[in-house]
Structures are given as C-alpha cells and as structure tokens.
Design an enzyme around this catalytic site. Structure first.
Site, mmCIF file in Angstrom:
data_model
loop_
_atom_site.group_PDB
_atom_site.id
_atom_site.type_symbol
_atom_site.label_atom_id
_atom_site.label_comp_id
_atom_site.label_asym_id
_atom_site.label_seq_id
_atom_site.Cartn_x
_atom_site.Cartn_y
_atom_site.Cartn_z
ATOM 1 N N HIS A 1 0.841 -1.207 0.000
ATOM 2 C CA HIS A 1 0.000 0.000 0.000
ATOM 3 C C HIS A 1 0.877 1.258 0.000
ATOM 4 O O HIS A 1 0.586 2.227 -0.694
ATOM 5 C CB HIS A 1 -0.893 0.047 1.263
ATOM 6 C CG HIS A 1 -1.894 -1.058 1.353
ATOM 7 N ND1 HIS A 1 -2.011 -1.877 2.451
ATOM 8 C CD2 HIS A 1 -2.840 -1.479 0.479
ATOM 9 C CE1 HIS A 1 -2.994 -2.741 2.255
ATOM 10 N NE2 HIS A 1 -3.508 -2.527 1.063
ATOM 11 N N LYS B 1 -15.609 -9.096 7.105
ATOM 12 C CA LYS B 1 -16.263 -9.760 8.237
ATOM 13 C C LYS B 1 -15.564 -9.553 9.567
ATOM 14 O O LYS B 1 -16.132 -9.045 10.504
ATOM 15 C CB LYS B 1 -16.386 -11.256 7.941
ATOM 16 C CG LYS B 1 -17.543 -11.547 7.016
ATOM 17 C CD LYS B 1 -17.780 -13.047 6.902
ATOM 18 C CE LYS B 1 -18.176 -13.392 5.481
ATOM 19 N NZ LYS B 1 -17.406 -14.484 4.912
ATOM 20 N N ARG C 1 -2.083 -6.026 -8.503
ATOM 21 C CA ARG C 1 -0.846 -6.791 -8.336
ATOM 22 C C ARG C 1 -0.724 -7.859 -9.388
ATOM 23 O O ARG C 1 0.302 -8.076 -9.981
ATOM 24 C CB ARG C 1 -0.794 -7.446 -6.948
ATOM 25 C CG ARG C 1 -0.631 -6.473 -5.817
ATOM 26 C CD ARG C 1 -1.071 -7.068 -4.525
ATOM 27 N NE ARG C 1 -2.447 -7.505 -4.621
ATOM 28 C CZ ARG C 1 -3.157 -7.984 -3.625
ATOM 29 N NH1 ARG C 1 -2.603 -8.145 -2.463
ATOM 30 N NH2 ARG C 1 -4.411 -8.329 -3.796
ATOM 31 N N SER D 1 -2.664 -7.834 2.610
ATOM 32 C CA SER D 1 -2.932 -7.744 4.046
ATOM 33 C C SER D 1 -3.291 -9.122 4.591
ATOM 34 O O SER D 1 -2.862 -9.506 5.684
ATOM 35 C CB SER D 1 -4.092 -6.789 4.326
ATOM 36 O OG SER D 1 -3.770 -5.498 3.908
#
Ligand code: PNS
Length: 169
Positions: A22, A46, A98, A136
């Site tokens: 990022h 979630k 990516r 992540s």
C-alpha cells in the site's frame, strides 16, 4: 496555455493492516496527483484484525513518516466510495493491481463506481515488484502462524500486529 487543473485523487481501502505494498502505491500516487486522500473504510469485511480506529491511526502514523509537504491526507469513511469522491471534489480513484487475480474484482468495482459517479475515473497502479505477492490477508496469516513479518509492513504496523496477536491490545 491555460493553467493545469489540480487533480485530487482518493485511494480507498480497508488497510487491515496497511502493508509496504500500500505504501508503494501511496508513494507512486503522490507523484502523479496534486493531492492524495487516503480513505480508510470503516467497514472492512467480516472480521478485521484491527478496528477502524486502529486502522485509521496506523495509516496516519505511516503517512506522517513520509515526506509529502502536506499533500497527503488520511480520512476515514462509511458509505459509498463513489459518493465520497464526489463530495471531496476529487476526480480519480486510485487502486492497486498486483496480479491478474486482482483484475476481475477491481474491474467490477471500477465499472460500478463509474456508474455511480460518471465523472470519476479509476486509475490502477502497480506496486514495486518486491510487493507484488503481498496482501494484508497473507501478512495476517504469516503473523498468526508465528512467521516474521518484518519488512512486509511498516515497523509501527509490525509492532501493533505482534501485540494484537499476542493478545496485549
Ligand atoms: O482494501 P479493500 O478491502 O480491497 O478495499 C475495498 C473498498 C473499501 C475500496 C471497497 O469495498 C469500497 O469501496 N467500499 C465502500 C462501499 C462501496 O462503495 N461499495 C461499492 C464498491 S463498487
């Protein structure tokens, strides 16, 4: 020649947590656009590892560490990205690509955002090659399983993750 119009771009994401990938995108985008707003989505799937407060604070700390002459702001938001971008009088959404596997989801989001805000363009940037494999979710998986995340995320994030996983926060 008329004066060039300033271009404001918004880089939205969950950033759970912000990774060096990022960061690479932020560095690239700030050279392309006159001002860049990094928008941390309060709603991040979630079960985010970090709360929206934590994700926002970590992003702020990471951006403070960059030399950007006040040209990068960090905000948090709820609701639609397209509406946020229009409200902020920005014209560009920045997203990272990516690998081909990112493409379908990103393509759908870009077209939906265009439908919702027709004057807003999504611009895709590629991270540095070193971060092409990074996400992540992978970083969380490595950390949860006791792997070393040094060098994959900014130091402040690594520290926060290690604490969180050890149950100290
Ligand atoms: O980092 P992420 O999880 O890939 O970011 C996804 C994000 C936050 C950019 C996306 O879910 C989003 O824009 N959420 C806000 C709600 C919205 O606008 N949904 C419609 C997307 S077309």
């Amino acid at each position: 020649m008329p004066d060039k119009l300033a271009i404001r771009a918004v880089y939205p994401g969950s950033f759970d947590p912000v990774t060096n990938g990022h960061l690479s995108l932020i560095e690239r985008a700030r050279h392309l656009f006159d001002d860049l707003i990094v928008a941390v989505a309060e709603n991040a799937g979630k079960e985010p590892l970090f709360s929206s407060d934590e994700r926002f604070d970590l992003m702020k700390q990471v951006v403070e560490g960059l030399d950007h002459n006040g040209r990068i702001q960090v905000i948090r938001f709820t609701g639609l990205t397209a509406e946020l971008v229009v409200e902020l009088k920005a014209t560009v959404i920045v997203r990272g690509l990516r690998a081909v596997s990112d493409f379908e989801y990103e393509f759908q989001m870009a077209l939906m955002n265009r439908k919702l805000a027709r004057d807003v363009e999504t611009v895709f940037l590629m991270p540095s090659l070193s971060w092409v494999y990074l996400s992540s979710s992978l970083v969380k998986d490595v950390a949860y399983n006791g792997g070393d995340i040094t060098g994959l995320v900014p130091a402040v994030v690594a520290e926060a993750m290690n604490k969180k996983i050890a149950g100290d926060t």
